[in-house]
Design an enzyme around this catalytic site. Structure first.
Site, PDB file in Angstrom:
ATOM      1  N   PRO A  11      17.291  30.629  32.145  1.00 27.64           N
ATOM      2  CA  PRO A  11      16.837  29.253  31.915  1.00 27.64           C
ATOM      3  C   PRO A  11      17.667  28.188  32.631  1.00 27.64           C
ATOM      4  CG  PRO A  11      17.115  30.457  29.845  1.00 27.64           C
ATOM      5  CD  PRO A  11      17.809  31.232  30.904  1.00 27.64           C
ATOM      6  N   SER A  12      18.842  28.531  33.117  1.00 25.06           N
ATOM      7  CA  SER A  12      19.733  27.541  33.732  1.00 25.06           C
ATOM      8  C   SER A  12      19.097  26.930  34.971  1.00 25.06           C
ATOM      9  CB  SER A  12      21.055  28.219  34.111  1.00 25.06           C
ATOM     10  OG  SER A  12      21.724  27.498  35.130  1.00 25.06           O
TER      11      SER A  12
END
Length: 223
Positions: A11-12
């Site tokens: 998700p980064s």
């Protein structure tokens, strides 16, 4: 030649930009997830490799890099079949570099300043930080006046980095309609990246972070 290793968390946003570029280049990584929520980035072997213990981190045959925008530049230089994504023309490259630095130090920084304290620790939203964020989006809107892409007459890694940031702002619910040059640029970049698993690698993960943020906001409202 060994396969480059990418330490990342899906998700980064900075990690997402690297995965998207890899798709564009046809580059395969050995992917190693590092769960920062569990403190895995603080394990001694990871800190020995990257004392800053941040993601993404890449190891390409002993060359260890972190900071996603530095990794973007390196990957195009090392694995790109042309200079289209990171032009060698000095003046165009200077604009690409400037836009990358604007994203790193201003736009993405202000995104994290405003949203992340709430998302990770449930802190109340700071309207002063929101004003600084919208100021930065306004600056980007001015940059995009009369331009189809951020730095060149075609898509570059500057657009890629900024796309991940602005699409995350969109997912968080920041209203982009007032920024009449940003909105068409965003749609243009999404269309450009659609063949490179954009929805899976970026859009779905942007919504995942947005859902985390909204969950913390709902908890705060209920308490």
């Amino acid at each position: 030649m060994t396969t480059p290793v990418l330490y990342y968390l899906p998700p980064s946003p900075p990690c997402r930009s690297i995965l998207l570029l890899a798709k564009m280049l046809g580059l395969e990584f050995e992917l190693k997830i590092v769960n920062i929520l569990e403190g895995e980035q603080l394990k001694p072997d990871f800190v020995a490799m990257n004392p800053q213990h941040c993601l993404p981190t890449m190891n390409d045959e002993g060359l260890v890099l972190w900071e996603s925008r530095a990794i973007l530049s390196y990957l195009v230089a090392a694995y790109g079949k042309s200079d289209e994504l990171y032009p060698t023309d000095i003046r165009v490259r200077a604009l690409v570099d400037q836009r990358l630095q604007f994203d790193l130090g201003t736009l993405y920084q202000r995104l994290t300043d405003y949203y992340f304290p709430t998302m990770f620790i449930g802190a109340p939203l700071d309207e002063g930080k929101r004003a600084r964020l919208t100021e930065a989006v306004g600056w980007f809107n001015s940059i995009m006046e009369g331009r189809d892409f951020a730095a060149a007459d075609h898509f570059t890694i500057a657009d890629l980095s900024l796309l991940v940031t602005v699409s995350q702002l969109e997912a968080f619910g920041l209203e982009l309609k007032p920024y009449k040059h940003v909105r068409p640029w965003l749609e243009r970049c999404k269309d450009h990246m659609a063949p490179y698993d954009y929805e899976e690698l970026n859009a779905s993960k942007a919504m995942l972070l947005a859902d985390m943020f909204k969950a913390k906001m709902n908890l705060a409202a209920d308490s």
